[in-house]
Design a protein around this motif. Structure first.
Motif, PDB file in Angstrom:
ATOM      1  N   MET A   1     -11.428 -26.075  -7.961  1.00 14.40           N
ATOM      2  CA  MET A   1     -12.154 -26.762  -6.798  1.00 14.40           C
ATOM      3  C   MET A   1     -11.194 -27.807  -6.463  1.00 14.40           C
ATOM      4  O   MET A   1     -10.272 -28.399  -7.377  1.00 14.40           O
ATOM      5  CB  MET A   1     -13.446 -27.330  -7.298  1.00 14.40           C
ATOM      6  N   VAL A   2     -10.712 -28.213  -5.153  1.00 13.44           N
ATOM      7  CA  VAL A   2     -10.329 -29.049  -4.665  1.00 13.44           C
ATOM      8  C   VAL A   2     -11.097 -30.480  -4.230  1.00 13.44           C
ATOM      9  O   VAL A   2     -12.152 -30.192  -3.879  1.00 13.44           O
ATOM     10  CB  VAL A   2      -9.402 -28.770  -3.470  1.00 13.44           C
ATOM     11  N   LYS A   3     -10.619 -31.537  -4.956  1.00 10.99           N
ATOM     12  CA  LYS A   3     -11.281 -32.885  -4.779  1.00 10.99           C
ATOM     13  C   LYS A   3     -10.547 -33.555  -3.829  1.00 10.99           C
ATOM     14  O   LYS A   3      -9.400 -33.798  -3.936  1.00 10.99           O
ATOM     15  CB  LYS A   3     -11.482 -33.410  -5.825  1.00 10.99           C
ATOM     16  N   HIS A  16      -7.278 -26.859  -7.081  1.00 12.63           N
ATOM     17  CA  HIS A  16      -6.917 -25.573  -6.138  1.00 12.63           C
ATOM     18  C   HIS A  16      -8.255 -25.043  -6.095  1.00 12.63           C
ATOM     19  O   HIS A  16      -9.337 -25.067  -6.673  1.00 12.63           O
ATOM     20  CB  HIS A  16      -6.102 -24.610  -7.292  1.00 12.63           C
ATOM     21  N   ALA A  17      -8.303 -24.391  -4.828  1.00 16.42           N
ATOM     22  CA  ALA A  17      -9.725 -24.150  -4.224  1.00 16.42           C
ATOM     23  C   ALA A  17     -10.208 -22.940  -5.045  1.00 16.42           C
ATOM     24  O   ALA A  17     -11.541 -22.681  -4.850  1.00 16.42           O
ATOM     25  CB  ALA A  17      -9.310 -23.663  -2.861  1.00 16.42           C
ATOM     26  N   MET A  18      -9.355 -21.783  -5.468  1.00 19.75           N
ATOM     27  CA  MET A  18      -9.809 -20.740  -6.566  1.00 19.75           C
ATOM     28  C   MET A  18     -10.657 -19.932  -5.603  1.00 19.75           C
ATOM     29  O   MET A  18     -11.626 -19.287  -6.049  1.00 19.75           O
ATOM     30  CB  MET A  18     -10.284 -21.279  -7.560  1.00 19.75           C
ATOM     31  N   HIS A  19     -10.649 -19.749  -4.088  1.00 22.49           N
ATOM     32  CA  HIS A  19     -11.485 -18.979  -3.306  1.00 22.49           C
ATOM     33  C   HIS A  19     -10.873 -17.593  -3.380  1.00 22.49           C
ATOM     34  O   HIS A  19     -11.526 -16.441  -3.184  1.00 22.49           O
ATOM     35  CB  HIS A  19     -11.384 -19.480  -1.911  1.00 22.49           C
ATOM     36  N   GLY A  20      -9.681 -17.404  -3.589  1.00 21.39           N
ATOM     37  CA  GLY A  20      -9.031 -15.909  -3.434  1.00 21.39           C
ATOM     38  C   GLY A  20      -7.777 -15.980  -4.259  1.00 21.39           C
ATOM     39  O   GLY A  20      -7.486 -16.990  -4.868  1.00 21.39           O
ATOM     40  N   ASP A  21      -6.961 -14.660  -4.276  1.00 18.99           N
ATOM     41  CA  ASP A  21      -5.879 -14.563  -4.939  1.00 18.99           C
ATOM     42  C   ASP A  21      -4.954 -15.471  -4.546  1.00 18.99           C
ATOM     43  O   ASP A  21      -4.848 -16.063  -3.421  1.00 18.99           O
ATOM     44  CB  ASP A  21      -5.527 -13.033  -4.890  1.00 18.99           C
ATOM     45  N   GLY A  87     -18.487 -24.262  -2.919  1.00 20.62           N
ATOM     46  CA  GLY A  87     -18.036 -24.289  -4.315  1.00 20.62           C
ATOM     47  C   GLY A  87     -16.562 -24.513  -4.526  1.00 20.62           C
ATOM     48  O   GLY A  87     -16.331 -24.366  -5.601  1.00 20.62           O
ATOM     49  N   ASN A  88     -15.923 -24.550  -3.380  1.00 16.86           N
ATOM     50  CA  ASN A  88     -14.373 -24.814  -3.595  1.00 16.86           C
ATOM     51  C   ASN A  88     -13.715 -25.966  -2.964  1.00 16.86           C
ATOM     52  O   ASN A  88     -12.479 -26.286  -3.595  1.00 16.86           O
ATOM     53  CB  ASN A  88     -13.748 -23.812  -2.738  1.00 16.86           C
ATOM     54  N   VAL A  89     -14.610 -26.963  -2.456  1.00 14.92           N
ATOM     55  CA  VAL A  89     -14.029 -28.150  -1.989  1.00 14.92           C
ATOM     56  C   VAL A  89     -15.180 -29.467  -2.245  1.00 14.92           C
ATOM     57  O   VAL A  89     -16.374 -29.192  -1.859  1.00 14.92           O
ATOM     58  CB  VAL A  89     -13.703 -28.264  -0.559  1.00 14.92           C
ATOM     59  N   LYS A  90     -14.657 -30.518  -2.533  1.00 11.89           N
ATOM     60  CA  LYS A  90     -15.529 -31.599  -2.660  1.00 11.89           C
ATOM     61  C   LYS A  90     -14.874 -32.675  -2.156  1.00 11.89           C
ATOM     62  O   LYS A  90     -13.806 -33.078  -2.395  1.00 11.89           O
ATOM     63  CB  LYS A  90     -15.784 -31.820  -3.981  1.00 11.89           C
ATOM     64  N   VAL A  91     -15.542 -33.222  -1.036  1.00 13.38           N
ATOM     65  CA  VAL A  91     -14.935 -34.228  -0.258  1.00 13.38           C
ATOM     66  C   VAL A  91     -15.937 -35.774  -0.669  1.00 13.38           C
ATOM     67  O   VAL A  91     -16.965 -35.751  -0.748  1.00 13.38           O
ATOM     68  CB  VAL A  91     -15.177 -34.496   1.161  1.00 13.38           C
ATOM     69  N   GLU A  92     -14.917 -36.629  -1.145  1.00 13.97           N
ATOM     70  CA  GLU A  92     -15.568 -37.993  -1.356  1.00 13.97           C
ATOM     71  C   GLU A  92     -15.055 -39.037  -0.353  1.00 13.97           C
ATOM     72  O   GLU A  92     -13.844 -39.183  -0.313  1.00 13.97           O
ATOM     73  CB  GLU A  92     -15.339 -38.466  -2.841  1.00 13.97           C
ATOM     74  N   VAL A  93     -15.924 -39.928   0.199  1.00 15.24           N
ATOM     75  CA  VAL A  93     -15.554 -41.125   1.015  1.00 15.24           C
ATOM     76  C   VAL A  93     -15.895 -42.120   0.313  1.00 15.24           C
ATOM     77  O   VAL A  93     -17.089 -42.712   0.069  1.00 15.24           O
ATOM     78  CB  VAL A  93     -16.170 -40.914   2.264  1.00 15.24           C
TER      79      VAL A  93
END
Length: 96
Positions: A1-3, A16-21, A87-93
């Motif tokens: 996951m990308v934070k 890393h997003a880990m969504h695909g190869d 499931g691949n990206v988490k955004v924090e403000v």
């Protein structure tokens, strides 16, 4: 996951997003394109700097109108990607 964490005068992306190869990850591609464009723009305009290594990018920027505007657009884009790929990206403000 990308934070993706937005602070006052800096943005930090980790993971890393880990969504695909490798080489086929559309989430990683979108995040990388937006963040690298932003970093290079700020550097070119002498409004900021960045440091990057594998799986890490730190963008520091000035507190002027143009910097704040491009960072706001970056934030909106990242939040949009997060909505589509939670499931691949988490955004924090953290600069409210």
């Amino acid at each position: 996951m990308v934070k993706v964490s937005f602070y006052n005068k800096k943005v930090i992306l980790k993971g890393h997003a880990m969504h695909g190869d490798y080489g086929q990850d559309i989430v990683c591609s979108a995040i990388s394109s937006i963040s690298q464009y932003t970093a290079e723009f700020l550097k070119k305009e002498k409004l900021g700097s960045y440091k990057k290594k594998n799986g890490y990018l730190k963008i520091e920027y000035s507190n002027d109108e143009l910097s704040l505007k491009i960072i706001e657009h970056m934030k909106e884009a990242m939040i949009s990607i997060e909505k589509d790929y939670p499931g691949n990206v988490k955004v924090e403000v953290k600069n409210k």
